[in-house]
Design a protein around this motif. Structure first.
Motif, short mmCIF file in Angstrom:
data_model
loop_
_atom_site.label_atom_id
_atom_site.label_comp_id
_atom_site.label_asym_id
_atom_site.label_seq_id
_atom_site.Cartn_x
_atom_site.Cartn_y
_atom_site.Cartn_z
N ALA A 59 0.94 -1.45 0.02
CA ALA A 59 -0.58 0.51 0.21
C ALA A 59 1.18 1.12 0.18
O ALA A 59 0.20 2.27 -1.55
CB ALA A 59 -0.64 0.21 1.25
N ARG A 60 1.77 0.84 0.96
CA ARG A 60 2.77 2.85 0.30
C ARG A 60 3.63 2.65 -0.60
O ARG A 60 4.36 3.63 -0.78
CB ARG A 60 3.50 2.47 2.36
CG ARG A 60 4.51 4.19 2.93
CD ARG A 60 5.08 3.91 3.59
NE ARG A 60 4.29 3.93 4.44
CZ ARG A 60 4.00 4.64 5.42
NH1 ARG A 60 3.60 6.07 5.09
NH2 ARG A 60 2.96 4.27 6.83
N ALA A 61 3.80 1.63 -0.82
CA ALA A 61 5.37 1.60 -2.19
C ALA A 61 4.39 2.30 -3.06
O ALA A 61 4.95 2.58 -4.22
CB ALA A 61 5.55 0.05 -2.42
N THR A 62 3.00 2.42 -3.44
CA THR A 62 1.91 2.90 -4.64
C THR A 62 1.97 4.37 -4.06
O THR A 62 1.70 4.57 -5.50
CB THR A 62 0.75 2.39 -4.52
OG1 THR A 62 -0.54 2.16 -3.28
CG2 THR A 62 0.70 0.66 -4.97
N MET A 63 1.87 4.81 -2.83
CA MET A 63 1.83 6.34 -3.18
C MET A 63 3.31 7.10 -3.29
O MET A 63 4.18 6.61 -4.13
CB MET A 63 2.40 6.98 -1.53
CG MET A 63 1.33 5.93 -0.74
SD MET A 63 1.14 6.43 1.10
CE MET A 63 0.03 5.04 2.39
N PRO A 64 2.86 8.72 -3.97
CA PRO A 64 3.85 9.21 -5.12
C PRO A 64 5.55 9.02 -4.66
O PRO A 64 6.72 9.47 -5.22
CB PRO A 64 3.19 10.18 -5.96
CG PRO A 64 2.31 10.01 -5.40
CD PRO A 64 1.93 9.17 -4.45
#
Length: 359
Positions: free
Chosen positions: A130-135
């Protein structure tokens, strides 16, 4: 000999300092959620020469080991005050990040019972999907980093051991091994005792009868004695009266507020619980008048004044200062409040005392 190009190193280390700052902020937030206040959270990005030395050492047993095999180019160190807080933070991290179980190691458990040395918990982590998809994290989606968690005393041992130049028990001259072992055992015992002491200090004290209350009066002012005093004393009667008349629920005492009260009461010469009891009894009605007047004034202004079980003691400081007179009282007031409103407060105190018979 460096076994990778400058371009490869730039690609491997790009943005890791910013990532370290972000992860440090996340760890700080997670620590608060598990009621831990770390001593420090720091990070570093491994330099190129250190990376080359580690790769060369790994290749002695694994010829395919390369730059992108490293899991600790970014390293984060969390220092806790107490040893049992290491596991609290580790648990929080395992919920927020992906743990590389194969490369993580709990060095506290890797020592045999008869071995010495103070170790830490080493977690190799990656960002959650989930965090890895944040810009702001997308470029680090596949990055691994190491988090070392240890207590202050564990850190002290590791730093001293490192400064002495010994990496393992085998490096230490036989004549000094016993001394090293005794020192490590002593630090481990101290760490355990600090945890036990913190637990005891955090346990509410109970008064089981009149004899306990009499004994309490002889005690010096401390956070513990003040907390016990607030639960069964003249102060309790005061608070019950205020809460009943004004239909308010008094908040619990706060450790920080108790600590400040201890300092300020001692500054004013209130050394024992008996001294405090005498001061409160002497000014009971006047104190009530002052606290009630200021509470109602704040409420009339549309405010929601917070009142806790220790609020009366804050006002009681003013009555002790009034008893001291000028210029001693003014000097004490300015030391405590760092303000120039001494005259205003004293007018309020003397107004509350007017017409009230002192006990």
């Amino acid at each position: 000999m460096i076994m990778f190009s400058d371009e490869e190193w730039a690609e491997c280390s790009r943005g890791l300092n910013d990532l370290g700052l972000r992860v440090g902020q996340i760890i700080s937030t997670l620590s608060s959620e598990v009621d831990v206040t770390p001593h420090s959270i720091t990070h570093r990005v491994k330099d190129k020469h250190s990376a080359a030395r580690k790769i060369a050492k790994k290749r002695e047993t694994n010829p395919t080991y390369g730059l992108f095999s490293l899991t600790d180019v970014l390293g984060i160190r969390v220092i806790t005050y107490f040893s049992d807080e290491v596991d609290h933070i580790a648990t929080a991290l395992s919920r927020e990040f992906v743990v590389d179980e194969l490369n993580s190691i709990d060095k506290r458990k890797s020592l045999a019972a008869d071995r010495f040395g103070y170790m830490s918990l080493h977690y190799v982590l990656g960002l959650s999907p989930a965090r890895a998809t944040m810009p702001e994290y997308r470029q680090h989606a596949d990055v691994s980093f190491e988090v070392q968690i240890r207590s202050v005393l564990q850190h002290a041992w590791a730093e001293v051991e490192h400064d002495l130049g010994y990496k393992s028990v085998g490096d230490v001259p036989t004549i000094h091994r016993r001394q090293f072992s005794r020192l490590a055992g002593t630090l481990e015992l101290v760490d355990e005792q600090f945890c036990a002491l913190r637990s005891e200090l955090g346990t509410p004290r109970t008064l089981n009868g009149p004899s306990d209350e009499v004994a309490l009066m002889d005690e010096s002012i401390s956070s513990e004695s003040l907390a016990a005093y607030a639960e069964r004393s003249t102060l309790l009667q005061f608070n019950e009266r205020f809460a009943r008349i004004h239909a308010v629920e008094l908040g619990p005492f706060e450790p920080a507020a108790l600590n400040r009260l201890v300092v300020n009461l001692n500054l004013l010469g209130v050394r024992s619980v008996a001294d405090l009891e005498h001061l409160l009894v002497s000014h009971f009605e006047s104190l009530y008048r002052l606290m009630e007047a200021r509470y109602l004034l704040a409420r009339d202004r549309g405010e929601s004044p917070a009142v806790t079980v220790t609020t009366p003691l804050l006002y009681l400081l003013l009555f002790k200062i009034a008893d001291m007179g000028e210029p001693e009282g003014r000097s004490a007031f300015e030391k405590i409040w760092k303000a120039s409103s001494y005259d205003e407060y004293m007018r309020s105190v003397f107004s509350a005392m007017k017409g009230v018979r002192r006990v």
